[in-house]
Design an enzyme around this catalytic site. Structure first.
Site, PDB file in Angstrom:
ATOM      1  N   HIS B  46       0.871  -1.187   0.010  1.00  0.00           N
ATOM      2  CA  HIS B  46       0.114  -0.185  -0.118  1.00  0.00           C
ATOM      3  C   HIS B  46       0.924   1.232   0.092  1.00  0.00           C
ATOM      4  O   HIS B  46       0.639   2.213  -0.648  1.00  0.00           O
ATOM      5  CB  HIS B  46      -0.893  -0.264   1.256  1.00  0.00           C
ATOM      6  CG  HIS B  46      -1.807   1.090   1.258  1.00  0.00           C
ATOM      7  ND1 HIS B  46      -3.050   1.136   0.210  1.00  0.00           N
ATOM      8  CD2 HIS B  46      -2.041   1.960   2.234  1.00  0.00           C
ATOM      9  CE1 HIS B  46      -3.651   2.244   0.630  1.00  0.00           C
ATOM     10  NE2 HIS B  46      -3.164   2.819   1.570  1.00  0.00           N
ATOM     11  N   GLU B  68      -2.267  -5.418  -4.732  1.00  0.00           N
ATOM     12  CA  GLU B  68      -2.847  -5.183  -3.538  1.00  0.00           C
ATOM     13  C   GLU B  68      -4.391  -5.839  -3.312  1.00  0.00           C
ATOM     14  O   GLU B  68      -4.678  -6.366  -2.444  1.00  0.00           O
ATOM     15  CB  GLU B  68      -2.830  -3.641  -3.475  1.00  0.00           C
ATOM     16  CG  GLU B  68      -2.873  -3.138  -1.973  1.00  0.00           C
ATOM     17  CD  GLU B  68      -3.257  -1.452  -1.942  1.00  0.00           C
ATOM     18  OE1 GLU B  68      -2.554  -0.869  -1.256  1.00  0.00           O
ATOM     19  OE2 GLU B  68      -3.902  -1.054  -2.879  1.00  0.00           O
ATOM     20  N   ASN B 430      -6.172  11.023   3.293  1.00  0.00           N
ATOM     21  CA  ASN B 430      -7.166  11.106   4.077  1.00  0.00           C
ATOM     22  C   ASN B 430      -8.151  12.686   4.206  1.00  0.00           C
ATOM     23  O   ASN B 430      -9.480  12.667   3.931  1.00  0.00           O
ATOM     24  CB  ASN B 430      -6.831  10.862   5.507  1.00  0.00           C
ATOM     25  CG  ASN B 430      -8.087  10.404   6.451  1.00  0.00           C
ATOM     26  OD1 ASN B 430      -8.476   9.259   6.109  1.00  0.00           O
ATOM     27  ND2 ASN B 430      -8.447  10.953   7.332  1.00  0.00           N
TER      28      ASN B 430
END
Lengths: 153, 695
Positions: B46, B68, B430
């Site tokens: 990741h 992934e 985020n």
């Protein structure tokens, strides 16, 4: 025959104590000590030992013995155990002796006011000298100190 | 934007991640049911993906993304590891490695990964790719890689050959076979070389000339050759050498040359393909061949065909941090002696001595700069890659985002810088993905259509703060708690009694993710828990401040492992303390009458507002000083971010460079004390941590 070890002998009051020589880094006369606030009561502070800051503790205080004035004889024994360097303030330190490991016997419950768990044993040297061997890891055990502190509060 | 300065960082980090991927894959192969290993692999993959995407290496990112996906299924126990999955993943790893290798050598890291990607996609769909061939692409690639090492031309060699063709020389690909019963094949090979060198230049041979000299080859070798001679004539001459069985001479033109270098290997098939009857020589006898010229001309040309020369990362050496620590310690001792010397020379008043000491002072402060710089790196080296990342991210999410960076020149210890990149990438992703709302939502909420993300770095006391603040949707307590309950992170009873701060910290719980659908960006539930773990391991903290509907601020507090800092020395009775200059706003004096009591707390007025007055003598139980007995008290105004407070002290000693020393392992951490330093007179002074005094 057990192996022979070299032991540094120091005094607290009239009792003689021993620390294995390979755990001792150096023995110093009294040095200026900088007080460290808000820490254990028996920690006198920190000293500058050739560029390294080392905490020093009063061994009398650590064992709950009565504290005395420092004299010409007072010494700081710098020990290194478990990657910690700590100085012990003792009344005097002036002897190195050879000791057979077999001579070290299990200590009684309390010797000279010190609990047995701080001791490795007691050795008889000569006719009437008794040498108390310290268990350094136990003396410097922080977990135990924390419990001690919380009890006091 | 100049990527070079963090290219080397990317390479270092990628290699570390690849290494850990390989190791853990092998571990997993021996115990395929251990899902904790899958977690580790997944996180590495990741992070690698994130880094590659940030740096713009799309093939690298694409391949990692597919890997992934497979790992995600395994991690969630939707797919059991099987041999062919391992094989495919390992193939993927190999491809990743060669791409990173290419980047290291100054390439652009591009590679055809479609075969592996489709194999991985097949696994995700639940097919077994080993059951059917993976199409010509994969086969072609496999074959190409077999001979990959064979006659791969490097950039320079390619340039030389290309240049020679342009200059009208002939570039030949020669394949020589020696009779298998030949006793001294190295000698025969040498004779071939000698013959060739007489009328041209051998640019590259396989095996290398060295190996050929040592007989490390199997009766055949191939080489690239520049000459003006006629190929047919040359072939005749080579075969003329005894014990040479066969010699294939192929003339290459610019196009075939390019093909060969693109494939990266001149396999014999390729050679055979172009070996079509040596095209009728056009009889163009090139001007007198001076092969030595070719390399000279090639030098400028080397830049054009492939990557620019500047892409090669800056030459650095990696030095063990421990050695730097030793250097720093030695220097610290020197510094202490210097201060002592300065003191002595001012007492002795000898002109020559004073002069020498002054010179030494200058030299040692230069030395100090260097020693410090060895370890300190501006956060800019990490921040630099973020604008691009945020831009791409915003674009892919169809959002409008402004990234405003402040304090990029704030310096941090190299060890911290190396580690802080990943967590910040996660936090920024985020912020953009979960924090900033889509344009429509923003407009209906009455906000400007473009969201703003502030990335700030600043020093405060012995810490560096890095804040990521956005004006997005903010964190809703209920929503977080609902998810936490669903995921079993907290129980109903726990949830009811939690403060907002505690609820915010839930975001860092492992396996927690509020995003409903998995996006490329974030929201797999890796991320925040990793961020927290990383920052904690660096001795830092993350705090979240959020107002629902208004935005969120992730504040990362990092220790400043500066070993030498500027500090103000102060006296409190007989004791001396050092206060880091970076925390000090101002020094001053207040009269007793200016001190006011507000709710039992002492306050003083400072620039029009009331700030708390803190009694150090009381906090530290200093026996021989009490500011309340003084008519006038010296104060030091300190700050932590925007907040201020005043410390009451006895006397100022002065400003000094001090060497940070730890108090040793024996003493437990003491609130308000961050370490100790040794003063010029050899005594130890404690260093205050002013941040503790400001709540």
């Amino acid at each position: 025959m057990g192996e022979e070890i070299k032991v540094i002998v120091f005094k607290l009051g009239s009792e003689e104590y021993g620390i294995e020589v390979d755990k001792v880094q150096t023995i110093e006369r009294m040095l200026p000590i900088t007080r460290v606030p808000k820490t254990y009561a028996f920690v006198r502070g920190v000293i500058n030992l050739r560029g390294v800051v080392i905490p020093v503790i009063d061994l009398r205080g650590r064992f709950g013995l009565e504290e005395t004035e420092y004299t010409d004889q007072t010494r700081i024994i710098i020990v290194a155990v478990n990657e910690m360097e700590v100085g012990f303030i003792v009344d005097s330190a002036n002897d190195v002796i050879d000791l057979h490991k077999d001579k070290i016997e299990t200590p009684p419950e309390v010797v000279g006011g010190i609990k047995a768990k701080y001791l490795d044993g007691v050795a008889k040297i000569g006719d009437d000298r008794l040498l108390i061997m310290l268990n350094l890891s136990e003396v410097l055990n922080k977990n135990e100190i924390i419990q001690l502190e919380s009890l006091e509060e | 934007m100049d990527m070079n300065q963090y290219l080397s960082m990317f390479i270092d980090e990628s290699n570390d991640h690849l290494q850990s991927l390989n190791e853990n894959m092998l571990l997993l192969e021996s115990s395929p049911s251990d899902l904790s290993i899958v977690q580790v692999i997944f996180r590495s993959a990741h992070t690698l993906k994130g880094m590659a995407a940030t740096m713009g290496f799309e093939d690298l990112a694409a391949l990692t993304h597919q890997m992934e996906n497979v790992l995600d299924l395994v991690r969630n126990e939707k797919l059991a590891m099987q041999d062919f999955i391992f094989d495919t993943l390992f193939k993927g790893l190999d491809a990743l490695e060669s791409m990173v290798q290419d980047i290291t050598e100054g390439g652009d890291g591009k590679a055809d990964v479609s075969a592996i990607v489709s194999a991985l996609q097949a696994i995700v769909r639940g097919e077994d790719p080993s059951a059917k061939p993976q199409g010509a692409n994969a086969q072609g690639e496999a074959r190409a890689s077999d001979v990959n090492t064979a006659l791969k031309l490097d950039e320079f060699q390619y340039a030389v050959l290309n240049q020679s063709i342009e200059a009208g020389h002939r570039v030949l690909y020669i394949d020589v076979h020696i009779r298998e019963n030949c006793q001294l094949k190295a000698v025969r090979a040498y004779m071939v070389f000698e013959l060739l060198e007489r009328s041209g230049e051998v640019v590259k041979s396989f095996p290398s000339t060295q190996d050929i000299e040592q007989e490390k080859f199997d009766f055949s070798f191939s080489l690239y050759y520049i000459t003006t001679k006629d190929p047919a004539e040359l072939q005749r001459q080579i075969i003329g050498i005894s014990e040479i069985e066969k010699a294939d001479v192929t003339e290459l033109d610019a196009e075939t040359l390019q093909q060969m270098s693109e494939i990266g290997a001149a396999s014999q098939e390729v050679a055979a393909a172009v070996a079509a009857p040596p095209a009728a020589e056009k009889g163009q006898e090139a001007p007198p061949a001076k092969p030595e010229q070719a390399p000279e001309k090639a030098a400028p040309a080397a830049k054009t065909p492939a990557k620019t020369g500047g892409a090669v990362p800056t030459r650095t050496i990696r030095v063990d941090i421990e050695r730097l620590d030793v250097l720093m310690n030695l220097f610290s001792e020197l510094l202490i002696d210097r201060v002592r010397l300065e003191q002595l020379s001012s007492e002795i008043q000898n002109h020559a001595l004073t002069e020498t000491v002054e010179h030494m002072t200058r030299v040692s402060s230069d030395l100090q700069d260097i020693v410090m710089k060895l370890r300190m790196v501006p956060v800019d080296t990490v921040f630099n890659r973020f604008p691009r990342m945020v831009r791409d991210l915003a674009k892919s999410l169809d959002k409008k985002v402004d990234l405003i960076i402040t304090g990029a020149d704030t310096e941090l210890d190299r060890t911290v810088i190396d580690e802080i990149g990943d967590p910040l990438v996660h936090l920024l992703r985020n912020a953009v993905d979960h924090g900033i709302e889509p344009v429509a939502d923003r407009i209906s909420a009455g906000k400007p259509e473009t969201g703003t993300v502030h990335l700030r770095a600043f020093h405060s006391g012995n810490h560096v703060f890095i804040e990521i603040e956005e004006d997005g949707r903010g964190i809703y307590r209920d929503k977080v708690l609902k998810t936490a309950l669903k995921k079993g992170v907290v129980t109903e009873e726990q949830a009811a009694g939690m403060s907002d701060e505690e609820v915010h910290q839930l975001l860092f719980a492992p396996g927690f993710s509020t995003a409903e659908k998995i996006s490329d960006v974030s929201g797999r539930g890796v991320g925040l828990d990793v961020v927290k773990a990383k920052i904690t391991s660096l001795g830092g903290q993350v705090t979240i401040y959020s107002t629902p509907g208004k935005g969120t601020n992730f504040s990362v507090q990092l220790p400043l492992t500066l070993s030498i800092i500027a500090a103000m020395l102060v006296k409190m009775g007989s004791e001396k303390y050092a206060i880091p200059l970076s925390s000090i706003v101002e020094t001053g004096i207040v009269k007793k009458g200016q001190i006011r009591a507000v709710h039992g707390n002492k306050m003083v007025e400072f620039r029009g507002s009331l700030i708390p007055l803190i009694s150090l003598s009381r906090i530290f139980n200093i026996k021989d000083f009490d500011e309340t007995e003084e008519e006038e008290t010296e104060i030091i105004v300190i700050h932590k971010g925007e907040r201020l407070a005043a410390l009451a002290i006895d006397q100022f000693i002065g400003q000094n460079e001090i060497v940070l020393k730890s108090l040793g392992k024996y003493l437990p951490p003491i609130k308000g004390i961050s370490g100790a330093t040794i003063l010029g007179d050899g005594q130890v002074a404690l260093i205050l941590d002013p941040n503790v005094f400001i709540k």
